[in-house]
Design an enzyme around this catalytic site. Sequence first.
Site, PDB file in Angstrom:
ATOM      1  N   LYS A   1     -36.000  28.246  35.695  1.00 31.58           N
ATOM      2  CA  LYS A   1     -34.897  26.922  35.761  1.00 31.58           C
ATOM      3  C   LYS A   1     -35.171  26.133  37.170  1.00 31.58           C
ATOM      4  O   LYS A   1     -34.835  24.987  37.272  1.00 31.58           O
ATOM      5  CB  LYS A   1     -34.188  27.108  35.423  1.00 31.58           C
ATOM      6  CG  LYS A   1     -32.903  26.663  35.019  1.00 31.58           C
ATOM      7  CD  LYS A   1     -31.389  27.279  35.175  1.00 31.58           C
ATOM      8  CE  LYS A   1     -30.556  25.680  35.173  1.00 31.58           C
ATOM      9  NZ  LYS A   1     -30.700  24.652  33.422  1.00 31.58           N
TER      10      LYS A   1
ATOM     11  N   GLY B   1     -32.542   6.529  23.983  1.00 25.97           N
ATOM     12  CA  GLY B   1     -32.537   6.291  25.022  1.00 25.97           C
ATOM     13  C   GLY B   1     -32.023   5.160  25.282  1.00 25.97           C
ATOM     14  O   GLY B   1     -31.737   3.806  25.829  1.00 25.97           O
ATOM     15  N   SER B   2     -30.895   4.985  24.105  1.00 27.03           N
ATOM     16  CA  SER B   2     -30.310   3.905  24.202  1.00 27.03           C
ATOM     17  C   SER B   2     -29.713   3.106  25.389  1.00 27.03           C
ATOM     18  O   SER B   2     -29.253   2.554  25.856  1.00 27.03           O
ATOM     19  CB  SER B   2     -29.819   3.343  22.456  1.00 27.03           C
ATOM     20  OG  SER B   2     -28.538   4.164  22.723  1.00 27.03           O
ATOM     21  N   ASN B   3     -28.785   4.153  26.076  1.00 30.21           N
ATOM     22  CA  ASN B   3     -28.285   4.114  27.446  1.00 30.21           C
ATOM     23  C   ASN B   3     -28.883   3.679  28.139  1.00 30.21           C
ATOM     24  O   ASN B   3     -28.585   2.874  29.054  1.00 30.21           O
ATOM     25  CB  ASN B   3     -27.788   5.786  27.993  1.00 30.21           C
ATOM     26  CG  ASN B   3     -26.370   5.429  26.906  1.00 30.21           C
ATOM     27  OD1 ASN B   3     -25.111   4.766  27.043  1.00 30.21           O
ATOM     28  ND2 ASN B   3     -26.180   6.693  25.941  1.00 30.21           N
TER      29      ASN B   3
ATOM     30  N   ASN C   1     -23.066  11.357  34.561  1.00 28.87           N
ATOM     31  CA  ASN C   1     -23.560  12.118  33.111  1.00 28.87           C
ATOM     32  C   ASN C   1     -22.235  11.302  32.186  1.00 28.87           C
ATOM     33  O   ASN C   1     -21.753  10.852  32.159  1.00 28.87           O
ATOM     34  CB  ASN C   1     -23.429  13.254  32.328  1.00 28.87           C
ATOM     35  CG  ASN C   1     -23.896  13.795  31.196  1.00 28.87           C
ATOM     36  OD1 ASN C   1     -24.713  13.330  30.795  1.00 28.87           O
ATOM     37  ND2 ASN C   1     -23.079  14.515  30.349  1.00 28.87           N
TER      38      ASN C   1
ATOM     39  N   HIS D   1     -20.919  11.766  28.098  1.00 28.16           N
ATOM     40  CA  HIS D   1     -20.961  12.649  26.658  1.00 28.16           C
ATOM     41  C   HIS D   1     -20.116  11.516  25.975  1.00 28.16           C
ATOM     42  O   HIS D   1     -18.378  10.498  26.287  1.00 28.16           O
ATOM     43  CB  HIS D   1     -19.844  13.211  27.116  1.00 28.16           C
ATOM     44  CG  HIS D   1     -20.024  14.271  26.436  1.00 28.16           C
ATOM     45  ND1 HIS D   1     -21.175  14.963  25.913  1.00 28.16           N
ATOM     46  CD2 HIS D   1     -18.910  14.407  25.847  1.00 28.16           C
ATOM     47  CE1 HIS D   1     -20.603  16.437  25.068  1.00 28.16           C
ATOM     48  NE2 HIS D   1     -18.990  15.636  24.773  1.00 28.16           N
TER      49      HIS D   1
ATOM     50  N   ARG E   1     -30.700  18.552  28.623  1.00 28.00           N
ATOM     51  CA  ARG E   1     -30.560  19.971  29.741  1.00 28.00           C
ATOM     52  C   ARG E   1     -29.656  20.371  30.186  1.00 28.00           C
ATOM     53  O   ARG E   1     -29.455  19.246  30.623  1.00 28.00           O
ATOM     54  CB  ARG E   1     -32.059  19.884  29.987  1.00 28.00           C
ATOM     55  CG  ARG E   1     -32.778  21.175  30.156  1.00 28.00           C
ATOM     56  CD  ARG E   1     -34.505  20.809  31.026  1.00 28.00           C
ATOM     57  NE  ARG E   1     -34.885  21.167  29.403  1.00 28.00           N
ATOM     58  CZ  ARG E   1     -35.030  22.213  28.783  1.00 28.00           C
ATOM     59  NH1 ARG E   1     -35.302  23.404  29.681  1.00 28.00           N
ATOM     60  NH2 ARG E   1     -35.976  22.090  27.888  1.00 28.00           N
TER      61      ARG E   1
HETATM   62  C1  GRF Z   1     -25.661   9.769  23.638  1.00 27.37           C
HETATM   63  O1  GRF Z   1     -24.315   9.564  22.611  1.00 27.37           O
HETATM   64  C2  GRF Z   1     -25.275  10.202  25.092  1.00 27.37           C
HETATM   65  O2  GRF Z   1     -23.556  10.401  25.598  1.00 27.37           O
HETATM   66  C3  GRF Z   1     -25.359  11.567  25.021  1.00 27.37           C
HETATM   67  O3  GRF Z   1     -27.147  11.644  24.565  1.00 27.37           O
HETATM   68  C4  GRF Z   1     -26.458  10.045  23.537  1.00 27.37           C
HETATM   69  C5  GRF Z   1     -28.109   9.914  23.501  1.00 27.37           C
HETATM   70  O4  GRF Z   1     -28.381   8.528  23.074  1.00 27.37           O
HETATM   71  N1  GRF Z   1     -24.937  11.973  26.161  1.00 27.37           N
HETATM   72  P1  GRF Z   1     -29.581   7.967  23.767  1.00 27.37           P
HETATM   73  O5  GRF Z   1     -30.889   8.945  24.232  1.00 27.37           O
HETATM   74  O6  GRF Z   1     -29.189   7.165  25.301  1.00 27.37           O
HETATM   75  O7  GRF Z   1     -29.762   6.811  22.963  1.00 27.37           O
END
Ligand code: GRF
Length: 200
Positions: A65, A12-14, A107, A109, A91
Amino acid sequence: MLKIGVLASGRGSNLQSIIDKIETGELEAKIQLLISDREKAFALKRAEKHRIDSLYINPNDYRNKKNYEQKLIDLFKEREVELVVMAGFMRFMGSYFINHFKNRVMNIHPSLLPSFPGLHPQRQALEYGVKVSGCTVHFADEGMDTGPIIIQETVSVLDNDDEDSLSTRILKKEHQIYPKAIKLFIEDKLKIEGRSVRII
Ligand code: GRF
């Protein structure tokens, strides 16, 4: 105040980078609910620490799903969520969910899409031998990492990089561009034209 719903599976760093920008007032938004598909996701702890409602919803408790996606839709709808932010959600969300929140699911990536979609993009970038990689925030569509691109940021690939070092450098950029993309959404500056997102 934009009402956000977050989906996360891991550390969850984002999510944290978004929480931080909300708390400093740079993002006029409120996270209404964090949903995780993993009971042990550290993202759940982060939410708790910041008094954000959070739920672990086990996909295995649902017949299929579509039922799982319906549950997530219902939970977000109850909380009047206007934008769904996938932040390390491992997912693949199907067309049922995506169509419900059409052009309102983002999203992130860790590659310069359309290169290296799917799993382990940093490893794929190293194996391919690219000199530049980076990260992409995009609207989610029905494909895997294929939706209209909102923002990208580049990172040089160094000769001595391994998957960890490259991932760490990319992650720093992720934490910058995800809140930026959300801010643009809040300010209604994102215009989707076919495959392109124009920033107005
Ligand atoms: C990130 O690198 C994101 O781009 C990818 O999964 C990772 C998640 O990292 N989809 P975090 O859980 O947000 O730290």
